[in-house]
Design an enzyme around this catalytic site. Structure first.
Site, PDB file in Angstrom:
ATOM      1  N   SER A 198       0.840  -1.190   0.000  1.00 29.03           N
ATOM      2  CA  SER A 198       0.000   0.000   0.000  1.00 29.03           C
ATOM      3  C   SER A 198       0.875   1.240   0.000  1.00 29.03           C
ATOM      4  O   SER A 198       1.810   1.356   0.802  1.00 29.03           O
ATOM      5  CB  SER A 198      -0.896  -0.017   1.236  1.00 29.03           C
ATOM      6  OG  SER A 198      -1.254   1.279   1.603  1.00 29.03           O
ATOM      7  N   LYS A 199       0.575   2.142  -0.903  1.00 24.64           N
ATOM      8  CA  LYS A 199       1.313   3.409  -0.981  1.00 24.64           C
ATOM      9  C   LYS A 199       1.156   4.175   0.342  1.00 24.64           C
ATOM     10  O   LYS A 199       2.082   4.826   0.811  1.00 24.64           O
ATOM     11  CB  LYS A 199       0.749   4.208  -2.162  1.00 24.64           C
ATOM     12  CG  LYS A 199       1.392   5.556  -2.405  1.00 24.64           C
ATOM     13  CD  LYS A 199       2.594   5.461  -3.288  1.00 24.64           C
ATOM     14  CE  LYS A 199       3.087   6.853  -3.643  1.00 24.64           C
ATOM     15  NZ  LYS A 199       4.511   6.965  -3.724  1.00 24.64           N
ATOM     16  N   ARG A 200      -0.041   4.048   0.921  1.00 26.41           N
ATOM     17  CA  ARG A 200      -0.311   4.758   2.185  1.00 26.41           C
ATOM     18  C   ARG A 200       0.635   4.314   3.291  1.00 26.41           C
ATOM     19  O   ARG A 200       0.950   5.056   4.199  1.00 26.41           O
ATOM     20  CB  ARG A 200      -1.754   4.505   2.640  1.00 26.41           C
ATOM     21  CG  ARG A 200      -2.785   5.409   1.996  1.00 26.41           C
ATOM     22  CD  ARG A 200      -4.072   5.452   2.823  1.00 26.41           C
ATOM     23  NE  ARG A 200      -4.603   4.118   3.062  1.00 26.41           N
ATOM     24  CZ  ARG A 200      -5.359   3.465   2.201  1.00 26.41           C
ATOM     25  NH1 ARG A 200      -5.651   4.008   1.039  1.00 26.41           N
ATOM     26  NH2 ARG A 200      -5.825   2.265   2.478  1.00 26.41           N
TER      27      ARG A 200
END
Length: 489
Positions: free
Chosen positions: A260-262
């Protein structure tokens, strides 16, 4: 009533008789690794069958749009050589290829479903998030007579259009990886097909578009397995052929967490910024959840097309291993021609080596075999512009049989030999030093170690004393040796 001729014309545009796949990203600003893998598999399925690879931009979720994000998609596909045959930028027989530009047609297909009883208007203001499902039993609009629904819509009342899922029975769909899956209909909710602003939800638009674009294979993440029965019911309500579903398991950071980029996991652009090559990333991504069935790991794109088979895709999630990618990258870097390496490495070399007198093409032989990522380069060669302040202890090396005294002696004897070289070539420097070691009756390492420390000021360097002296040039080499002699004296 709907215009039958218009629908017949839409059907007549659909290409048949070839494999047609689509990559349909939302323009949200970056390309995550799972998305790139979907694009790659979609491309490989089409090309393996001699078919068409189509790019469609799914921008109906206006809240998530990011300016310039479509450019990121085009650039990524271009950089990875995943050339689309049809798309927003090049057109094609079933355009437009951007969902918001197709806005008018979704409502017409929703009207068809309303007439067939496969959908109904819902006037309830139950939830802000219209894409959320509704408990079928709770929705008073589900059983509204069509005449009443039509009248309320005509009077301007706000509504969404929901899919009417049967209460009883089951829906079975087939996936190329997971096989047949049967779902009880009472577990499926009547999801929104058309929002109150007239735009379709993903769940509706992708079915309409896939049919009208003649898509034969739908490749997407396994998180959409839960929605597949609803898509099947839509295809059946319209009387359309169902495409082959290929649901790919997620790419994970570890056994528990999806990438996940987050959470700081790298996107495709991040990997490039970290010094990975396009082709290495693409090759590695191909193997995240797909096995070619042999020993070969390094594949060019044409080789991937040749080797790819849907049956090699795994049901199990794939774990992203940055060390494995780094190994791939190093192999790709080694395989470059010196000219191509220099072209790619130049901005990284120039981060450290600002001196315009230094010929950067000389770095390829020393850097290429020792570079895992392009971003490693500046630190490896930072000593070329300025000799670091180093400790005299570096001159002592057990293996090379050197200490401060031996090193001073070697440098003092090497200095006049190097001063005497007429043509400062790598070969001349090498031959002079080897000949001197022989004359002095010492091992090559005993002579080379002190010289390398004096000219580089570092324990670990790409290339040995000969290459470093050659790149530095005569004057700088001799100046650094003089400084080494002073340090040791």
């Amino acid at each position: 009533m709907t215009d039958q001729k218009w629908f017949e014309d839409m059907e007549a545009r659909i290409p048949h008789g070839e494999v047609r796949t689509r990559f349909a990203p939302s323009p949200t600003g970056y390309m995550h690794v799972g998305n790139l893998r979907t694009a790659l598999y979609t491309y490989l399925i089409a090309k393996k069958a001699g078919g068409k690879f189509i790019l469609r931009i799914e921008d109906t979720d206006q809240g998530r749009l990011v300016e310039g994000a479509a450019d990121v998609i085009y650039k990524t596909l271009r950089d990875c050589h995943l050339t689309h045959d049809e798309g927003p930028d090049i057109g094609g027989p079933v355009g437009p290829y951007i969902q918001t530009e197709r806005r008018e047609l979704y409502g017409k297909y929703a009207e068809v479903l309303l007439e067939k009883g496969g959908a109904y208007r819902c006037f309830c203001q139950k939830t802000e998030n219209e894409a959320e499902g509704f408990e079928k039993a709770d929705d008073p609009c589900r059983d509204l007579p069509k005449s009443e629904s039509d009248a309320r819509a005509a009077a301007g009342e706000s509504f969404v259009i929901r899919q009417r899922i049967p209460h009883e029975g089951t829906t079975t769909f087939h996936d190329e990886i997971f096989g047949d899956i049967t779902v009880p209909n009472d577990t499926l909710d009547d999801n929104v097909l058309i929002k109150s602003d007239g735009l379709p939800t993903y769940n509706f638009a992708n079915v309409i578009d896939d049919h009208l674009m003649g898509i034969t294979h739908v490749v997407r993440g396994s998180e959409y397995l839960a929605s597949a029965p609803k898509y099947n019911l839509l295809y059946e309500d319209f009387g359309w052929e169902i495409p082959k579903y290929v649901h790919c398991s997620p790419v994970m950071r570890d056994k528990q967490n999806k990438m996940s980029k987050r959470h700081g996991d790298p996107s495709y652009e991040d990997l490039l910024a970290q010094g990975y090559l396009n082709d290495a990333v693409l090759n590695y991504v191909a193997l995240l959840g797909w096995s070619p069935g042999g020993e070969q790991e390094i594949f060019s794109l044409p080789e991937l097309v040749e080797a790819f088979d849907i049956s090699g895709i795994s049901k199990s999630p794939a774990i992203f291993d940055i060390e494995k990618l780094t190994y791939f990258n190093a192999e790709y870097i080694k395989a470059l021609t010196p000219e191509d390496f220099t072209k790619l490495a130049e901005p990284y070399i120039r981060e450290s080596v600002k001196n315009p007198a230094i010929d950067i093409s000389l770095f390829a032989p020393i850097l290429q075999p020792r570079t895992e990522k392009l971003t490693d380069i500046p630190e490896k060669i930072d000593f070329f512009d300025a000799l670091p302040d180093y400790a005299v202890e570096l001159f002592t090396n057990k293996k090379s049989k050197t200490n401060s005294e031996v090193s001073l002696d070697m440098l003092q004897k090497t200095m006049p030999a190097l001063e005497g070289i007429a043509d400062w070539t790598e070969e001349a420097i090498h031959d002079t030093l080897i000949s001197l070691a022989e004359t002095l009756g010492v091992k090559n390492a005993t002579l080379m170690w002190p010289l390398r420390i004096a000219v580089a000021g570092k324990l670990v360097t790409p290339g040995g004393a000969v290459e470093i002296c050659h790149i530095l040039g005569r004057d700088e080499t001799l100046a650094r040796m003089k400084r080494g002699i002073e340090k040791l004296s």
